[in-house]
Design a protein around this motif. Sequence first.
Motif, short mmCIF file in Angstrom:
data_model
loop_
_atom_site.label_atom_id
_atom_site.label_comp_id
_atom_site.label_asym_id
_atom_site.label_seq_id
_atom_site.Cartn_x
_atom_site.Cartn_y
_atom_site.Cartn_z
N TYR A 98 0.80 -1.23 0.00
CA TYR A 98 0.00 0.00 0.00
C TYR A 98 0.83 1.28 0.00
O TYR A 98 0.27 2.37 -0.06
N GLY A 99 2.15 1.16 0.13
CA GLY A 99 3.01 2.33 0.05
C GLY A 99 3.21 3.05 1.37
O GLY A 99 4.01 3.98 1.46
N THR A 100 2.52 2.61 2.42
CA THR A 100 2.66 3.22 3.75
C THR A 100 2.07 2.26 4.79
O THR A 100 1.37 1.31 4.44
N LYS A 101 2.36 2.52 6.04
CA LYS A 101 1.83 1.69 7.12
C LYS A 101 0.39 2.11 7.44
O LYS A 101 0.05 3.29 7.35
N PRO A 102 -0.45 1.16 7.85
CA PRO A 102 -1.83 1.52 8.23
C PRO A 102 -1.88 2.21 9.59
O PRO A 102 -1.00 2.02 10.42
N LYS A 103 -2.93 3.00 9.79
CA LYS A 103 -3.20 3.62 11.09
C LYS A 103 -3.80 2.60 12.04
O LYS A 103 -3.59 2.64 13.24
N MET A 104 -4.57 1.67 11.47
CA MET A 104 -5.24 0.66 12.29
C MET A 104 -5.35 -0.65 11.52
O MET A 104 -5.57 -0.65 10.31
N ILE A 105 -5.17 -1.76 12.23
CA ILE A 105 -5.49 -3.09 11.71
C ILE A 105 -6.55 -3.66 12.63
O ILE A 105 -6.36 -3.71 13.85
N ILE A 106 -7.66 -4.05 12.05
CA ILE A 106 -8.80 -4.51 12.84
C ILE A 106 -9.39 -5.75 12.17
O ILE A 106 -9.61 -5.77 10.96
N THR A 107 -9.65 -6.80 12.97
CA THR A 107 -10.21 -8.03 12.38
C THR A 107 -10.67 -9.00 13.45
O THR A 107 -10.42 -8.83 14.64
N ASN A 108 -11.33 -10.04 12.98
CA ASN A 108 -11.64 -11.23 13.78
C ASN A 108 -10.76 -12.34 13.23
O ASN A 108 -11.09 -12.95 12.22
N PRO A 109 -9.61 -12.60 13.86
CA PRO A 109 -8.65 -13.54 13.27
C PRO A 109 -9.05 -14.99 13.51
O PRO A 109 -9.70 -15.30 14.51
N PRO A 110 -8.64 -15.90 12.61
CA PRO A 110 -8.80 -17.33 12.91
C PRO A 110 -8.06 -17.63 14.21
O PRO A 110 -6.91 -17.21 14.39
N PHE A 111 -8.70 -18.32 15.13
CA PHE A 111 -8.12 -18.52 16.45
C PHE A 111 -6.75 -19.17 16.39
O PHE A 111 -5.83 -18.77 17.12
N ALA A 112 -6.59 -20.16 15.51
CA ALA A 112 -5.32 -20.89 15.43
C ALA A 112 -4.16 -20.00 15.00
O ALA A 112 -3.00 -20.31 15.27
N LEU A 113 -4.46 -18.89 14.35
CA LEU A 113 -3.42 -17.99 13.85
C LEU A 113 -3.40 -16.65 14.58
O LEU A 113 -2.66 -15.75 14.21
N SER A 114 -4.20 -16.53 15.62
CA SER A 114 -4.40 -15.22 16.25
C SER A 114 -3.10 -14.60 16.77
O SER A 114 -2.86 -13.40 16.56
N GLU A 115 -2.28 -15.37 17.43
CA GLU A 115 -1.05 -14.79 17.99
C GLU A 115 -0.12 -14.31 16.89
O GLU A 115 0.46 -13.22 16.98
#
Length: 198
Positions: A98-115
């Motif tokens: 995207y050419g720059t870092k995001p201000k926010m990352i927000i999601t409902n992650p798969p539990f097995a990959l959450s960490e």
Amino acid sequence: MSSTNRGYDRHKSDYYVTPIESIVSFLEEFKKYESEALRGRYILDPCAGGDAKNPMSYPEALKQIGVSEDRIKTIDIREDSRAEIIGDYLEIDTEKLYGTKPKMIITNPPFALSEQIIRKAINDVNDGGWVVMLLRLNYFGGKGRFNGLWKDVGLPKYTFVHHRRMSFTDDGKTDSIEYAHFVWQKGFRPEFTQLKII
């Protein structure tokens, strides 16, 4: 990802639809304390979901509270997702993409990959940026996270606990787990998390 059917032979990227109204209620409450968090650079949902029957939950909720669509970026590993980028977030250089870092990352992650997703997201956001994950409230427990994630990354700045159990399925049934939006701010390492029940 919901804990529904956990322990059965289900793929790590199985898809459960996060209720949009629950996300909106969180975002409206969060804005009261951190009004600048949703302004500025783009916001990324790296596990955006969506399919032929359902919109992408977090992008839709963000739009409902006034975030412009052009500031919302989406990635998902599932081929049938509505995300703009189909790919594995854990293997994507978002700054390069995207050419720059995001201000926010927000999601409902798969539990097995959450960490893994939490660790990468905190690395990916800009300094002072935000990482928001929908997780089971009992995510705070566990020897592995106590000696690993909480020491390496730090506790979330806020935890917004949903007082009503969420349904991730079409039949409206809920599982036996309370969920919370865990909120980290990059560079902020509190001694304890502030908890708010919503």
